[in-house]
Scaffold this motif. Sequence first.
Motif, PDB file in Angstrom:
ATOM      1  N   SER A 113       0.799  -1.174  -0.051  1.00 21.68           N
ATOM      2  CA  SER A 113      -0.066   0.054   0.103  1.00 21.68           C
ATOM      3  C   SER A 113       0.957   1.235  -0.054  1.00 21.68           C
ATOM      4  N   ALA A 114       2.263   1.080   0.325  1.00 15.20           N
ATOM      5  CA  ALA A 114       3.124   2.340   0.205  1.00 15.20           C
ATOM      6  C   ALA A 114       4.405   1.959  -0.241  1.00 15.20           C
ATOM      7  N   GLY A 115       5.398   3.004  -0.396  1.00 18.34           N
ATOM      8  CA  GLY A 115       6.727   2.624  -0.199  1.00 18.34           C
ATOM      9  C   GLY A 115       7.225   1.645  -1.274  1.00 18.34           C
ATOM     10  N   PHE A 116       8.205   0.904  -0.837  1.00 16.19           N
ATOM     11  CA  PHE A 116       8.869  -0.185  -1.721  1.00 16.19           C
ATOM     12  C   PHE A 116       7.765  -1.161  -2.153  1.00 16.19           C
ATOM     13  N   GLY A 117       6.788  -1.590  -1.258  1.00 15.80           N
ATOM     14  CA  GLY A 117       5.928  -2.627  -1.898  1.00 15.80           C
ATOM     15  C   GLY A 117       5.100  -2.147  -3.203  1.00 15.80           C
ATOM     16  N   ALA A 139      -2.068  -5.580   2.214  1.00 22.82           N
ATOM     17  CA  ALA A 139      -1.735  -4.729   3.338  1.00 22.82           C
ATOM     18  C   ALA A 139      -2.884  -4.400   4.049  1.00 22.82           C
ATOM     19  N   ARG A 140      -2.825  -3.534   5.305  1.00 20.42           N
ATOM     20  CA  ARG A 140      -4.129  -3.372   5.835  1.00 20.42           C
ATOM     21  C   ARG A 140      -4.991  -2.131   5.430  1.00 20.42           C
ATOM     22  N   ARG A 141      -4.377  -1.176   4.557  1.00 27.09           N
ATOM     23  CA  ARG A 141      -4.985   0.016   4.298  1.00 27.09           C
ATOM     24  C   ARG A 141      -5.657  -0.694   2.773  1.00 27.09           C
ATOM     25  N   ALA A 150       6.350  -6.234   4.120  1.00 28.55           N
ATOM     26  CA  ALA A 150       5.681  -5.545   4.979  1.00 28.55           C
ATOM     27  C   ALA A 150       6.467  -5.341   6.380  1.00 28.55           C
ATOM     28  N   GLY A 151       6.510  -4.110   6.934  1.00 28.28           N
ATOM     29  CA  GLY A 151       6.977  -4.081   7.976  1.00 28.28           C
ATOM     30  C   GLY A 151       7.551  -2.530   8.420  1.00 28.28           C
ATOM     31  N   GLY A 152       8.231  -2.334   9.361  1.00 31.03           N
ATOM     32  CA  GLY A 152       8.754  -0.768   9.610  1.00 31.03           C
ATOM     33  C   GLY A 152       9.162  -0.934  10.967  1.00 31.03           C
ATOM     34  N   ALA A 153       9.407   0.497  11.306  1.00 30.18           N
ATOM     35  CA  ALA A 153       9.945   0.824  12.594  1.00 30.18           C
ATOM     36  C   ALA A 153       8.769   1.368  13.412  1.00 30.18           C
ATOM     37  N   GLN A 188       5.897  -8.335  15.645  1.00 26.48           N
ATOM     38  CA  GLN A 188       4.987  -8.888  15.062  1.00 26.48           C
ATOM     39  C   GLN A 188       4.836  -8.664  13.511  1.00 26.48           C
ATOM     40  N   SER A 189       5.171  -7.568  13.036  1.00 24.05           N
ATOM     41  CA  SER A 189       5.299  -7.266  11.518  1.00 24.05           C
ATOM     42  C   SER A 189       6.640  -7.768  10.859  1.00 24.05           C
ATOM     43  N   ASN A 190       7.869  -7.345  11.398  1.00 21.18           N
ATOM     44  CA  ASN A 190       9.003  -7.794  10.488  1.00 21.18           C
ATOM     45  C   ASN A 190       9.379  -8.976  10.698  1.00 21.18           C
ATOM     46  N   PHE A 191       9.086  -9.486  11.754  1.00 22.72           N
ATOM     47  CA  PHE A 191       9.990 -10.817  12.188  1.00 22.72           C
ATOM     48  C   PHE A 191       8.724 -11.921  12.077  1.00 22.72           C
ATOM     49  N   GLY A 219      15.279  -6.961   3.974  1.00 25.57           N
ATOM     50  CA  GLY A 219      15.930  -6.724   5.404  1.00 25.57           C
ATOM     51  C   GLY A 219      16.237  -5.124   5.449  1.00 25.57           C
ATOM     52  N   SER A 220      17.421  -4.754   5.879  1.00 29.84           N
ATOM     53  CA  SER A 220      17.775  -3.445   6.290  1.00 29.84           C
ATOM     54  C   SER A 220      19.254  -3.382   6.507  1.00 29.84           C
ATOM     55  N   ILE A 221      19.839  -2.329   6.146  1.00 34.12           N
ATOM     56  CA  ILE A 221      21.147  -2.043   6.780  1.00 34.12           C
ATOM     57  C   ILE A 221      21.207  -2.063   8.257  1.00 34.12           C
ATOM     58  N   PRO A 236      18.037  -2.544   2.306  1.00 35.44           N
ATOM     59  CA  PRO A 236      18.372  -0.944   1.829  1.00 35.44           C
ATOM     60  C   PRO A 236      18.982  -0.147   3.028  1.00 35.44           C
ATOM     61  N   GLY A 237      19.663   0.837   2.696  1.00 31.59           N
ATOM     62  CA  GLY A 237      19.691   1.927   3.593  1.00 31.59           C
ATOM     63  C   GLY A 237      18.834   2.810   3.740  1.00 31.59           C
ATOM     64  N   LEU A 238      19.082   4.237   4.151  1.00 33.22           N
ATOM     65  CA  LEU A 238      18.238   5.058   4.164  1.00 33.22           C
ATOM     66  C   LEU A 238      17.429   5.311   2.826  1.00 33.22           C
TER      67      LEU A 238
HETATM   68  P1  NDP Z   1       6.382   2.388   4.195  1.00 33.15           P
HETATM   69  O1  NDP Z   1       6.118   2.603   5.498  1.00 33.15           O
HETATM   70  O2  NDP Z   1       6.458   3.480   3.112  1.00 33.15           O
HETATM   71  O3  NDP Z   1       5.730   1.009   3.824  1.00 33.15           O
HETATM   72  C1  NDP Z   1       5.399   0.145   4.602  1.00 33.15           C
HETATM   73  C2  NDP Z   1       4.355  -1.034   4.149  1.00 33.15           C
HETATM   74  O4  NDP Z   1       4.226  -2.124   5.039  1.00 33.15           O
HETATM   75  C3  NDP Z   1       3.121  -0.496   4.062  1.00 33.15           C
HETATM   76  O5  NDP Z   1       2.311  -0.990   3.019  1.00 33.15           O
HETATM   77  C4  NDP Z   1       2.335  -0.932   5.154  1.00 33.15           C
HETATM   78  O6  NDP Z   1       0.925  -1.067   4.857  1.00 33.15           O
HETATM   79  C5  NDP Z   1       2.930  -2.268   5.548  1.00 33.15           C
HETATM   80  N1  NDP Z   1       2.763  -2.954   6.780  1.00 33.15           N
HETATM   81  C6  NDP Z   1       3.179  -2.504   7.692  1.00 33.15           C
HETATM   82  N2  NDP Z   1       2.880  -3.436   8.873  1.00 33.15           N
HETATM   83  C7  NDP Z   1       2.035  -4.265   8.235  1.00 33.15           C
HETATM   84  C8  NDP Z   1       1.172  -5.444   8.777  1.00 33.15           C
HETATM   85  N3  NDP Z   1       0.932  -5.494  10.137  1.00 33.15           N
HETATM   86  N4  NDP Z   1       0.547  -5.969   8.037  1.00 33.15           N
HETATM   87  C9  NDP Z   1       0.595  -5.861   6.645  1.00 33.15           C
HETATM   88  N5  NDP Z   1       1.212  -4.711   6.053  1.00 33.15           N
HETATM   89  C10 NDP Z   1       1.923  -3.896   6.901  1.00 33.15           C
HETATM   90  O7  NDP Z   1       7.892   2.052   4.397  1.00 33.15           O
HETATM   91  P2  NDP Z   1       8.918   1.081   3.373  1.00 33.15           P
HETATM   92  O8  NDP Z   1       8.322   1.126   1.963  1.00 33.15           O
HETATM   93  O9  NDP Z   1      10.342   2.006   3.495  1.00 33.15           O
HETATM   94  O10 NDP Z   1       9.206  -0.139   4.092  1.00 33.15           O
HETATM   95  C11 NDP Z   1       8.944  -1.493   3.445  1.00 33.15           C
HETATM   96  C12 NDP Z   1       9.919  -2.327   4.072  1.00 33.15           C
HETATM   97  O11 NDP Z   1      11.432  -1.927   3.779  1.00 33.15           O
HETATM   98  C13 NDP Z   1       9.841  -2.662   5.609  1.00 33.15           C
HETATM   99  O12 NDP Z   1      10.132  -3.977   6.039  1.00 33.15           O
HETATM  100  C14 NDP Z   1      10.858  -1.677   6.345  1.00 33.15           C
HETATM  101  O13 NDP Z   1      11.227  -2.018   7.423  1.00 33.15           O
HETATM  102  C15 NDP Z   1      12.032  -1.983   5.004  1.00 33.15           C
HETATM  103  N6  NDP Z   1      13.004  -0.873   4.976  1.00 33.15           N
HETATM  104  C16 NDP Z   1      12.938   0.640   4.836  1.00 33.15           C
HETATM  105  C17 NDP Z   1      14.030   1.238   4.877  1.00 33.15           C
HETATM  106  C18 NDP Z   1      14.078   2.751   4.537  1.00 33.15           C
HETATM  107  O14 NDP Z   1      14.707   3.566   4.785  1.00 33.15           O
HETATM  108  N7  NDP Z   1      12.557   3.181   4.098  1.00 33.15           N
HETATM  109  C19 NDP Z   1      15.245   0.877   4.609  1.00 33.15           C
HETATM  110  C20 NDP Z   1      15.524  -0.537   4.878  1.00 33.15           C
HETATM  111  C21 NDP Z   1      14.586  -1.433   5.012  1.00 33.15           C
HETATM  112  P3  NDP Z   1      -0.221  -0.945   5.883  1.00 33.15           P
HETATM  113  O15 NDP Z   1       0.008   0.182   6.842  1.00 33.15           O
HETATM  114  O16 NDP Z   1      -1.400  -0.494   4.929  1.00 33.15           O
HETATM  115  O17 NDP Z   1      -0.594  -2.143   6.356  1.00 33.15           O
END
Ligand code: NDP
Length: 259
Positions: free
Chosen positions: A16-20, A38-40, A93-96, A115-118, A144-146, A188-190
Motif C-alpha cells: 500500500s506504500a513505499g517499496f511494496g 496490506a491493512r489499508r 511488510a514492516g517498519g520501525a 509482529q510485523s517484521n519478524f 531486510g535493512s542495513i 536497503p539503507g536510508l
Molecule cells: P512504508 O511505511 O512506506 O511502507 C510499509 C508497508 O508495510 C506499508 O504498505 C504498510 O501497509 C505495510 N505494513 C506495515 N505493517 C503491516 C502489517 N502488520 N500487515 C501488513 N502490512 C503492513 O515503508 P517502506 O516502504 O520503507 O518499508 C518497506 C520495508 O522496507 C519494511 O520492511 C522496512 O522495514 C524496510 N526498510 C525500509 C527502509 C527505509 O529507509 N525506508 C530501509 C530498509 C528497510 P499498511 O500500513 O497499509 O498495512
Amino acid sequence: MNTSLKDKWVFITGASAGFGAEGARHFARAGANVVMGARRVERLETVAAECEQAGAASAHFHELDVACTKSVNIFVDWLKTLTPKLDVLVNNAGGAHGADTVAEGKDADWEAMVQSNFLGLMRVTRACLPLMVDNPGSTLINIGSIAGRVAYEGGSVYCGVKAAEKSITQSLRLELNGTGIRVGTLDPGLAETEFALVRFKGDAAKSNKIYEGLDPLVAEDIAEAMIWMATRPPHVCIDEILIKCTAQAAIHKTHRVAD
Ligand code: NDP
Ligand code: 8X3
C-alpha cells in the motif's frame, strides 16, 4: 537465459506504500500477475488500478495484517483461488515504531515491530511455501535493512528484527536447497518512503529531518533490485544485496549539505 516475468504470479506484502507499492508497479510493467496485501485496502485499490494501467497481466488485492495468523491464512486461502502456484514472494511488510533507547522503550512499539517484521515474515512464508516448492526458479525475496547488519542507538528492536530477518533468510536458503527456490535478502539503507513518518508517529518535521541535506534512496531504486533478483536465470540465486545512497558511506556516516 533470464527469467521472464510475463504472466508470472507475484505476491508482495505491504504493497500500500513505499517499496511494496513501487515493486508492484514494476512487476506490473513486466507483465506479471500482481497480488497485493496490506491493512489499508483503499490504498491497495489505487495501486492495483495503477498496476492494471502499467500492463499487469492482472492485479489483485486483499486486506492483510501480517501481525495476525488468521489474517495471513485467510489471505493465502483467497490467493489459492487465484492461482495454484506462486513465482515470486516479496516479504516487504514492516517498519520501525519509535526510536527510543531500551531504557525508554514501549511495549506496544516493540510488539508491533516483532509482529510485523519478524513473525509476519514467518507466517506469510509458511503459508506460501506450498505454492512455491513444486515451482523451481521461483524467488523469495525478504526485505531486510542495513539496520540488520549494524545496530544503532534507539534501534535495538528494529535492528534486532532485521538481524533476525537475515537469520531466517539463511535458514530458508538451507532448508529449501534442492527445491530450486531462490531465497535472498534485499537490504536497503536510508530510503525516503513513509518509513520515518510511521516511525515518528506522523511527526513530519521529525521525519523530514532524516532525509535533510542528502539524496536518499527512493522506492524505485529498491523496486528495480526486486526485479533484478527475480529475473536472474534459474541457476542464479542472489543471496544478499545491500544498497545505500551514495551519501551514506556507513550507517553512522552520512554526508549532508546545508541548504
Ligand atoms: P512504508 O511505511 O512506506 O511502507 C510499509 C508497508 O508495510 C506499508 O504498505 C504498510 O501497509 C505495510 N505494513 C506495515 N505493517 C503491516 C502489517 N502488520 N500487515 C501488513 N502490512 C503492513 O515503508 P517502506 O516502504 O520503507 O518499508 C518497506 C520495508 O522496507 C519494511 O520492511 C522496512 O522495514 C524496510 N526498510 C525500509 C527502509 C527505509 O529507509 N525506508 C530501509 C530498509 C528497510 P499498511 O500500513 O497499509 O498495512
Ligand atoms: C531503515 C534504515 O537506517 O533508518 O531500515 O534503520 S534505518
